[in-house]
Scaffold this active site. Sequence first.
Site, short mmCIF file in Angstrom:
data_model
loop_
_atom_site.label_atom_id
_atom_site.label_comp_id
_atom_site.label_asym_id
_atom_site.label_seq_id
_atom_site.Cartn_x
_atom_site.Cartn_y
_atom_site.Cartn_z
CG ASP A 154 27.70 91.66 99.71
OD1 ASP A 154 27.28 91.21 98.64
OD2 ASP A 154 28.89 91.86 99.94
CD GLU A 200 31.96 86.31 104.36
OE1 GLU A 200 31.88 86.91 105.44
OE2 GLU A 200 32.67 86.71 103.42
#
Length: 377
Positions: free
Chosen positions: A17, A273
Site C-alpha cells: 500500500d 502489487e
Amino acid sequence: MKASWDIFCSVVDNYGDIGVTWRLARQLVAEHRCAVRLWVDDLRAFERLCPPIDVALPQQWQEGVDVRHWPAEWSPVAAADVVIAAFACQLPPAYMEAMAERERAPLWLNLDYLSAEAWVTGCHGLPSVKFKGVQKYFFFPGFQAGTGGLLREAGLLERRRAFQQDPLARKGFLAGLGVFAAPDARLMSLFAYENAGLASWLEALAADSRATHLLVPEGRILGDVQNWLGVEVLAAGAVQVRGALTVQVLPFVRQEEYDQFLWSCDFNAVRGEDSFVRAQWAGRPMLWHIYQQDEDIHLDKLDAFLELYTQGLSPEAKAALIDLWRAWNAGGEMAQGWKKLLEHWPEVAAHAEKWCLEQGSQPDLAAALVQFYLNWI
C-alpha cells in the site's frame, strides 16, 4: 497544474500500500507540480522504503512530498482539491466533514487495487457513494484502455534499457549490494509471501545443470528458505550453497534501488502489487505471488492477468507459464513447471520485453489521475 492533493494510505500489507502511494505522491509532485500531502498510519513500514523518514515526526518533507502521520486522534485540517482514499481505506470522519464544508467540493477518488478482470473497464471512473454532496468516484489501475493504467515515471523504460545494455553499470550496482555471481549463473530474485511450494523449486534449482544465484531480499519468504537450507539463522549478508544453487540474502532496499535490482536479474519472483508492476517494467520473465484473499477470489484476478499476459505466446509456452504461476500460487510442486518454462525460455524472455513495451505505450497512472481531475473541473 497546481492543485492540492491529499492521499490517504492505511498500511495493511507490509509495503504494498505504501509502496504504491509513495511512488504516486512523488510523481505527482515531480512531474505534475501538484502539492501533495501523504497521510500514512504506519511510518515504520514507510521507513523501509524511505530510510530518511523520522518515524517520530507528525509532519516532514520527503522529496517534495508533505508526509503526515495519520494519527488515531485526528486534528482538523482543510481538505485538499483532490482526495484519494487508497485501496478503499476509510477517511477520518472529521476530514470528510471538512470536504463537505469546502466552498467547492473536492474530487474524491477511491484508488482501487490493480486488476485485469474484465469488469474493471466498466467500473473505472464511475460515481460511487456520496457524503453530504461530495461525490466519490472509482479509479482503477489496469492494463487495458479504459482503465487508469500503471504507475510509470517519465523516462523509466529508457533508463531501464540503458542500464541493461551497460554490463559495467549492472556489475557495479550488484557489487554495491555485495553480489558477485559467477559469469554463467542465472541471476534470480525472490520476494514472496510464505509458500509451501518453495522447497520443490529450490530442489530443482540445486539439481540443475546450470548454476543459479538466487537473491532473496529480507521478507516473509525468508523463513521458508531458512527451513529448506536447514540453518538456524538466515539474515542479510548470508550466502549458502547447495549444489548448483547459491542463495544470498540481501537487506531490504529502497524503491529506486529495487528497480535496478529487478533490471539486473534474469528472472524475478515478486509479490503483491507494487513489486509486481515494477517487475513488468524490468522486461524480464517473472512470477507473481498474488496476495491471498478469502474464498480464493484472488485466483480470479490471477487468471484474468494470465489471460492477458500470455496472449501472443505459443500454446506450449503459454501452458508452461500458466502452470508454473498456478502451482506457485497454490503452494504446489514447482520442479516440473520450472523445467517446462526453461524449455521455452527464449520465447518467454522476448515476450516479457514485448509486454513491457506495450504497457509502456499507454498513459501512466499519475497522468491519468491528473487528466481525470482536469476533465472533472
